[in-house]
Scaffold this motif. Structure first.
Motif, PDB file in Angstrom:
ATOM      1  N   PHE A  61      40.117  58.353  29.741  1.00 30.28           N
ATOM      2  CA  PHE A  61      40.495  57.128  30.289  1.00 30.28           C
ATOM      3  C   PHE A  61      40.134  57.142  31.920  1.00 30.28           C
ATOM      4  N   ALA A  62      40.013  58.090  32.451  1.00 26.23           N
ATOM      5  CA  ALA A  62      39.307  58.039  33.912  1.00 26.23           C
ATOM      6  C   ALA A  62      37.798  57.642  33.760  1.00 26.23           C
ATOM      7  N   SER A  63      37.131  58.304  32.751  1.00 24.98           N
ATOM      8  CA  SER A  63      35.826  57.744  32.533  1.00 24.98           C
ATOM      9  C   SER A  63      35.594  56.352  32.364  1.00 24.98           C
ATOM     10  N   VAL A  64      36.655  55.708  31.347  1.00 26.19           N
ATOM     11  CA  VAL A  64      36.417  54.451  30.963  1.00 26.19           C
ATOM     12  C   VAL A  64      36.858  53.524  32.219  1.00 26.19           C
ATOM     13  N   LEU A  65      37.866  53.815  32.881  1.00 29.03           N
ATOM     14  CA  LEU A  65      38.269  53.027  34.166  1.00 29.03           C
ATOM     15  C   LEU A  65      37.249  52.792  35.088  1.00 29.03           C
ATOM     16  N   ASN A  66      36.603  53.866  35.446  1.00 33.84           N
ATOM     17  CA  ASN A  66      35.578  54.052  36.437  1.00 33.84           C
ATOM     18  C   ASN A  66      34.252  53.497  36.130  1.00 33.84           C
ATOM     19  N   GLY A  67      34.069  53.566  34.900  1.00 29.84           N
ATOM     20  CA  GLY A  67      32.793  52.911  34.141  1.00 29.84           C
ATOM     21  C   GLY A  67      32.884  51.291  34.151  1.00 29.84           C
ATOM     22  N   SER A  68      34.093  50.941  34.069  1.00 28.88           N
ATOM     23  CA  SER A  68      34.241  49.383  34.088  1.00 28.88           C
ATOM     24  C   SER A  68      34.207  48.825  35.320  1.00 28.88           C
ATOM     25  N   ALA A  69      34.595  49.725  36.092  1.00 27.02           N
ATOM     26  CA  ALA A  69      34.524  49.176  37.817  1.00 27.02           C
ATOM     27  C   ALA A  69      33.128  49.329  38.135  1.00 27.02           C
ATOM     28  N   ALA A  70      32.465  50.291  37.579  1.00 26.77           N
ATOM     29  CA  ALA A  70      30.970  50.391  37.978  1.00 26.77           C
ATOM     30  C   ALA A  70      30.432  49.279  37.345  1.00 26.77           C
ATOM     31  N   VAL A  71      30.598  48.787  36.078  1.00 29.06           N
ATOM     32  CA  VAL A  71      30.010  47.480  35.625  1.00 29.06           C
ATOM     33  C   VAL A  71      30.043  46.368  36.401  1.00 29.06           C
ATOM     34  N   VAL A  72      31.093  46.106  36.865  1.00 27.84           N
ATOM     35  CA  VAL A  72      31.773  45.090  37.638  1.00 27.84           C
ATOM     36  C   VAL A  72      30.728  45.080  38.837  1.00 27.84           C
ATOM     37  N   TYR A  73      30.746  46.204  39.615  1.00 30.10           N
ATOM     38  CA  TYR A  73      29.938  46.414  40.909  1.00 30.10           C
ATOM     39  C   TYR A  73      28.289  45.945  40.585  1.00 30.10           C
ATOM     40  N   LEU A  74      27.931  46.565  39.550  1.00 26.27           N
ATOM     41  CA  LEU A  74      26.564  46.544  39.028  1.00 26.27           C
ATOM     42  C   LEU A  74      26.036  45.318  38.792  1.00 26.27           C
ATOM     43  N   ILE A  75      26.994  44.482  38.116  1.00 30.69           N
ATOM     44  CA  ILE A  75      26.467  43.050  37.469  1.00 30.69           C
ATOM     45  C   ILE A  75      26.340  41.957  38.580  1.00 30.69           C
ATOM     46  N   GLY A  76      26.993  42.183  39.764  1.00 34.03           N
ATOM     47  CA  GLY A  76      27.073  41.390  40.805  1.00 34.03           C
ATOM     48  C   GLY A  76      27.990  40.229  40.926  1.00 34.03           C
ATOM     49  N   HIS A  77      29.144  40.955  40.416  1.00 33.25           N
ATOM     50  CA  HIS A  77      30.521  40.087  40.147  1.00 33.25           C
ATOM     51  C   HIS A  77      30.889  39.727  41.815  1.00 33.25           C
ATOM     52  N   GLU A  78      31.725  38.854  41.889  1.00 36.29           N
ATOM     53  CA  GLU A  78      32.113  38.182  43.315  1.00 36.29           C
ATOM     54  C   GLU A  78      32.980  39.284  43.759  1.00 36.29           C
ATOM     55  N   PHE A  79      34.139  39.723  42.940  1.00 37.09           N
ATOM     56  CA  PHE A  79      34.890  40.768  43.600  1.00 37.09           C
ATOM     57  C   PHE A  79      34.616  41.714  44.451  1.00 37.09           C
ATOM     58  N   PRO A  80      33.714  42.630  44.223  1.00 38.80           N
ATOM     59  CA  PRO A  80      33.250  43.695  44.950  1.00 38.80           C
ATOM     60  C   PRO A  80      32.569  43.302  46.196  1.00 38.80           C
ATOM     61  N   LYS A  81      31.987  41.991  45.938  1.00 37.44           N
ATOM     62  CA  LYS A  81      31.169  41.599  47.151  1.00 37.44           C
ATOM     63  C   LYS A  81      32.365  41.052  48.090  1.00 37.44           C
ATOM     64  N   ALA A  82      33.419  40.492  47.770  1.00 36.23           N
ATOM     65  CA  ALA A  82      34.297  39.931  48.603  1.00 36.23           C
ATOM     66  C   ALA A  82      35.240  41.403  49.144  1.00 36.23           C
ATOM     67  N   GLN A  83      35.330  42.052  48.343  1.00 35.20           N
ATOM     68  CA  GLN A  83      35.969  43.198  48.812  1.00 35.20           C
ATOM     69  C   GLN A  83      35.100  44.146  49.927  1.00 35.20           C
ATOM     70  N   ALA A  84      33.847  44.130  49.831  1.00 34.31           N
ATOM     71  CA  ALA A  84      32.967  44.657  50.793  1.00 34.31           C
ATOM     72  C   ALA A  84      32.898  43.764  52.275  1.00 34.31           C
ATOM     73  N   ASP A  85      32.887  42.519  51.980  1.00 38.80           N
ATOM     74  CA  ASP A  85      33.009  41.645  53.131  1.00 38.80           C
ATOM     75  C   ASP A  85      34.434  41.604  53.972  1.00 38.80           C
ATOM     76  N   MET A  86      35.376  42.165  53.213  1.00 41.19           N
ATOM     77  CA  MET A  86      36.673  42.210  53.559  1.00 41.19           C
ATOM     78  C   MET A  86      36.862  43.502  54.599  1.00 41.19           C
ATOM     79  N   LYS A  87      36.097  44.663  54.096  1.00 45.12           N
ATOM     80  CA  LYS A  87      36.092  45.713  54.456  1.00 45.12           C
ATOM     81  C   LYS A  87      35.007  46.125  55.711  1.00 45.12           C
ATOM     82  N   GLY A  88      34.117  44.827  55.938  1.00 41.75           N
ATOM     83  CA  GLY A  88      33.096  44.869  56.792  1.00 41.75           C
ATOM     84  C   GLY A  88      32.001  45.913  56.499  1.00 41.75           C
ATOM     85  N   LEU A  89      31.855  45.812  55.063  1.00 41.77           N
ATOM     86  CA  LEU A  89      30.541  46.613  54.549  1.00 41.77           C
ATOM     87  C   LEU A  89      29.498  45.688  54.267  1.00 41.77           C
ATOM     88  N   PRO A  90      28.332  46.237  54.547  1.00 44.30           N
ATOM     89  CA  PRO A  90      27.242  45.222  54.172  1.00 44.30           C
ATOM     90  C   PRO A  90      27.051  45.250  52.515  1.00 44.30           C
TER      91      PRO A  90
END
Length: 117
Positions: A11-40
């Motif tokens: 379960f942990a592997s699937v959960l983190n793997g799906s999050a990794a895919v969202v981060y790696l495909i260029g989805h807007e959610f992680p970009k918005a989170q990075a902007d909100m947290k002041g990360l490049p």
């Protein structure tokens, strides 16, 4: 104990793997989170790779127990860093973080309990 170890680890592997895919495909959610947290935004793929490494490491732990333990510990540290990033900017939206963190802690606990007790 074996059933809990396998279930929580997968379960942990699937959960983190799906999050990794969202981060790696260029989805807007992680970009918005990075902007909100002041990360490049350049950190988003790196964070995705860390999640992917943790996910694959958890599965690799079935063959090499130390790898799974280190992957779970790495995910716990990753999510502690995520908490610090949230708190640094005053974000109190921690429901998603809590779910991911609890899953990483559970994976570490069952891994330690199954292999090292």
């Amino acid at each position: 104990m074996f059933a809990a170890y396998v279930t929580i680890t997968v379960f942990a592997s699937v959960l983190n793997g799906s999050a990794a895919v969202v981060y790696l495909i260029g989805h807007e959610f992680p970009k918005a989170q990075a902007d909100m947290k002041g990360l490049p935004r350049s950190w988003v793929p790196v964070l995705g790779m860390l999640l992917a490494a943790g996910s694959l490491g958890l599965l690799g732990g079935f063959a090499v127990p130390m790898l799974g333990t280190l992957a779970a510990a790495g995910l716990v540290l990753y999510f502690i860093g995520a908490l610090l990033a949230h708190l640094r900017v005053g974000s109190r939206k921690l429901a998603n973080w809590a779910g991911f963190f609890a899953t990483a802690v559970a994976a570490l606990a069952v891994n330690l309990g199954y292999h090292w007790s």
